[in-house]
Design an enzyme around this catalytic site. Structure first.
Site, PDB file in Angstrom:
ATOM      1  N   ASP A 306       0.068   0.084  -6.933  1.00 32.76           N
ATOM      2  CA  ASP A 306       0.769  -0.472  -5.792  1.00 32.76           C
ATOM      3  C   ASP A 306       1.255  -1.874  -6.180  1.00 32.76           C
ATOM      4  O   ASP A 306       0.716  -2.488  -7.103  1.00 32.76           O
ATOM      5  CB  ASP A 306      -0.183  -0.537  -4.598  1.00 32.76           C
ATOM      6  CG  ASP A 306       0.454  -1.180  -3.385  1.00 32.76           C
ATOM      7  OD1 ASP A 306       1.600  -0.831  -3.072  1.00 32.76           O
ATOM      8  OD2 ASP A 306      -0.197  -2.033  -2.761  1.00 32.76           O
ATOM      9  N   ASP A 503      -4.553  -1.631  -2.452  1.00 31.49           N
ATOM     10  CA  ASP A 503      -5.410  -2.483  -1.623  1.00 31.49           C
ATOM     11  C   ASP A 503      -5.211  -2.283  -0.130  1.00 31.49           C
ATOM     12  O   ASP A 503      -5.990  -2.772   0.670  1.00 31.49           O
ATOM     13  CB  ASP A 503      -5.172  -3.958  -1.956  1.00 31.49           C
ATOM     14  CG  ASP A 503      -3.883  -4.477  -1.342  1.00 31.49           C
ATOM     15  OD1 ASP A 503      -2.866  -3.759  -1.407  1.00 31.49           O
ATOM     16  OD2 ASP A 503      -3.905  -5.583  -0.775  1.00 31.49           O
ATOM     17  N   ASP A 507      -2.601   2.845   1.157  1.00 27.86           N
ATOM     18  CA  ASP A 507      -2.948   3.356  -0.168  1.00 27.86           C
ATOM     19  C   ASP A 507      -4.127   4.322  -0.131  1.00 27.86           C
ATOM     20  O   ASP A 507      -4.395   5.008  -1.120  1.00 27.86           O
ATOM     21  CB  ASP A 507      -3.307   2.195  -1.113  1.00 27.86           C
ATOM     22  CG  ASP A 507      -2.148   1.241  -1.334  1.00 27.86           C
ATOM     23  OD1 ASP A 507      -1.014   1.736  -1.476  1.00 27.86           O
ATOM     24  OD2 ASP A 507      -2.365   0.024  -1.339  1.00 27.86           O
TER      25      ASP A 507
END
Length: 606
Positions: A306, A503, A507
């Site tokens: 990410d 995080d 996700d």
């Protein structure tokens, strides 16, 4: 603790039986055989209870070989060999429990740093209160030697903090007034004042403690690579022992085969190596939730990362302000942030945070209307203030195009335009900076054997592309929903084991679906940390490369131990079958193999 105590008891029994038997043997009395047999029988009883438990779970382990060798030693009248095997086995089990306890102590050392009380200013005095009573905005005194109880902003001119529990850095950090102080930081300098920005339960260190406790409570059993070969090794052992007995008619040869086949190094090699690797990573601030997760981490070949909060800090901040018609940049920010107090947009929150961090007085807006994702309009101190995208503002204040102020801006930056009383005041430029260790972390991942690196983000595609260019990443996906991230993980997993790093709450599905999910747990969301197999307790992406490298080295050491242990055991079995290795000598030889294999497995600690 209960398992360690029971295994300590069995070691004591086996040791007492061995020593006591030798005393009576030296005295020339026949009681020596009975004492050796008794010591063996008690350990065998404990082992049988474990075997019954594993068989009920449908598992066949190499513990069966150890049980057969002890039972045969008692039946065939070789009590000394049986007692040596009993001591070897119980001692190995004790070592496994001790190593696991050591790993737990490494992972829970953080819990000892939890602050329970804080010194809070109240009406000019200082009172001691439980940290649960602290609220955002409270002014707190942190004395020398104390740990910051909550996240906050430094109010004193400076402070010297030990951040090792959070970042792994051994050297103290020097902070200045206005810098962020994270809970769990130890004050190694002069006392300082802190303004709380989060409640204790929401602070960085509280999140770390919660993750460690969850990992302890839900700790998965460690997988044994050797047990995957348990049935075949057991059959081979019985075949060689049976053949030796049938061909020669000497049952002692069969016993010798069973004794040297006792696979203590195989039973222990992988657990000890994995526990050592987990302990090693715990010292680096990487929490591995199970031995199986460490095993799989060693196999991953694709990393999906990410962007926001993983490769970047996840918090936009002002990098530039450009004004027109003599406007003061600070006054423009103050008016814009005052209006944005009424918005829940992430950029609005960033402007408010920046303004407050600069000590600006924010007024209460009125008559606010907001066009979702486009802009917001209202009255601040009697003035008509509009904040939003450049196109939105140009439609309201056509006197000057905000796009004319964008020349030379950083690639991927977010631009907010501000109009006051129907005229353009200027633009505010925000950016979410790359972590300084992001580029080196990806380089180290590639060096560790990561064949493919992918960026998957919900942010705008142009912003994601800018980050990918900076990090030399060829594949970058932007504007992804949680479902789209999940699909990308599933597609990549079809080709190779996948590591997913994130995080945020969005996700969590992808982390749960990946071969190994890694959460930025120190400051990330609880949902992502809950879904992940690995949690980075320190807010540093470079620890990811450390985790992969240690995992691969640990697995290599474990496999070395298993293969060498199997090989030496098979050779010793053949030698014993030909009558060149009596049971007692075989038991002592197996003890040497034990020590060598376990010491090799402990190399993973380094």
């Amino acid at each position: 603790m209960q398992i360690l105590s029971s295994r300590t008891f069995l070691v004591a029994v086996a040791t007492a039986g061995l020593i006591g038997g030798f005393v009576f043997w030296l005295a020339g009395t026949p009681s020596a055989d009975w004492i050796w047999s008794a010591g063996t029988a008690i350990v065998l009883a404990g082992l049988m209870l474990e075997i019954v438990t594993t068989l009920r779970r449908g598992e066949v382990g190499l513990d069966l070989v150890a049980a057969l060798s002890m039972l045969a030693a008692i039946i065939f009248g070789e009590p000394l060999a049986g007692n040596i095997v009993a001591l070897m086995y119980s001692g190995g089990q004790f070592l496994e429990s001790y190593a696991e306890g050591r790993a737990r102590r490494e992972m829970t050392a953080l819990l000892d740093r939890v602050a329970r009380e804080a010194s809070r200013y109240v009406d000019g005095t200082i009172e001691t209160v439980p940290i649960s009573e602290l609220r955002p905005g409270d002014r707190i005194l942190v004395r020398q030697g104390e740990v910051a109880p909550v996240d906050g902003v430094l109010l004193s001119e400076g402070a010297t903090l030990d951040l090792s529990a959070l970042t792994g850095e051994s050297l103290p950090a020097k902070l200045r007034e206005g810098d962020e102080v994270l809970s769990g930081s130890a004050n190694v300098g002069a006392p300082f004042d802190l303004r709380a920005t989060r409640a204790a339960g929401e602070s960085t260190y509280a999140n770390i403690v919660r993750l460690v406790r969850q990992a302890q409570e839900r700790k998965a059993p460690i997988v044994r690579i050797a047990d995957r070969f348990a049935v075949w090794f057991l059959l081979l052992t019985l075949l060689i022992a049976g053949a030796a007995w049938w061909i020669t008619g000497d049952r002692i040869r069969a016993l010798a085969v069973l004794v040297v086949a006792t696979p203590c190094p195989l039973i222990l090699a992988l657990p000890v190596a994995l526990i050592a690797g987990m302990s090693r990573l715990a010292r680096e601030g990487v929490l591995i939730k199970s031995g199986g997760a460490l095993e799989m981490l060693a196999k991953v070949r694709t990393a999906i990362l990410d962007k926001t909060g993983t490769l970047t800090f996840g918090e936009a901040h002002i990098v530039a302000m450009r004004t027109v018609d003599g406007w003061d940049a600070t006054e423009m920010l103050r008016l814009a942030a005052s209006l944005d107090q009424a918005s829940g947009h992430v950029i609005a929150r960033a402007l408010v945070r920046e303004a407050r961090g600069r000590g600006l007085h924010l007024s209460t807006p009125s008559g606010v209307t907001e066009v979702g994702g486009t802009g917001i309009r209202g009255t601040v101190e009697g003035r008509d203030v509009v904040v939003g995208g450049s196109g939105f503002i140009h439609g309201i204040a056509p006197d000057r195009d905000p796009y004319s102020l964008r020349d030379g801006l950083p690639e991927g930056a977010v631009v907010v335009a501000v109009a006051v009383d129907g005229r353009l005041a200027g633009i505010i430029v925000l950016a979410d900076d790359l972590r300084p260790d992001a580029a080196s972390a990806l380089d180290r991942l590639r060096a560790a054997g990561m064949d493919r690196i992918v960026i998957a983000s919900g942010d705008r595609q142009d912003v994601v592309d800018a980050v990918a260019n900076q990090l030399s990443v060829a594949v970058a996906h932007g504007e992804l929903s949680p479902e789209a991230k999940l699909r990308i993980v599933e597609q990549e997993t079809a080709g190779a084991p996948v590591l997913m790093v994130g995080d945020g709450v969005n996700d969590a599905p992808a982390l749960a679906s990946a071969t190994v999910g890694v959460a930025m747990g120190a400051r990330g969301s609880a949902a992502s940390a809950e879904s992940a197999d690995v949690v980075l307790l320190v807010d540093r992406i470079d620890k990811l490369a450390v985790a992969v490298s240690v995992a691969r080295r640990t697995r290599r050491i474990a496999l070395e131990s298993v293969i060498v242990g199997l090989g030496l055991s098979v050779v010793a079995m053949v030698v014993a079958a030909f009558g060149y290795l009596p049971p007692v000598a075989g038991a002592l030889l197996q003890e040497v193999i034990d020590v060598a294999v376990i010491l090799n497995a402990l190399r993973a600690l380094r």
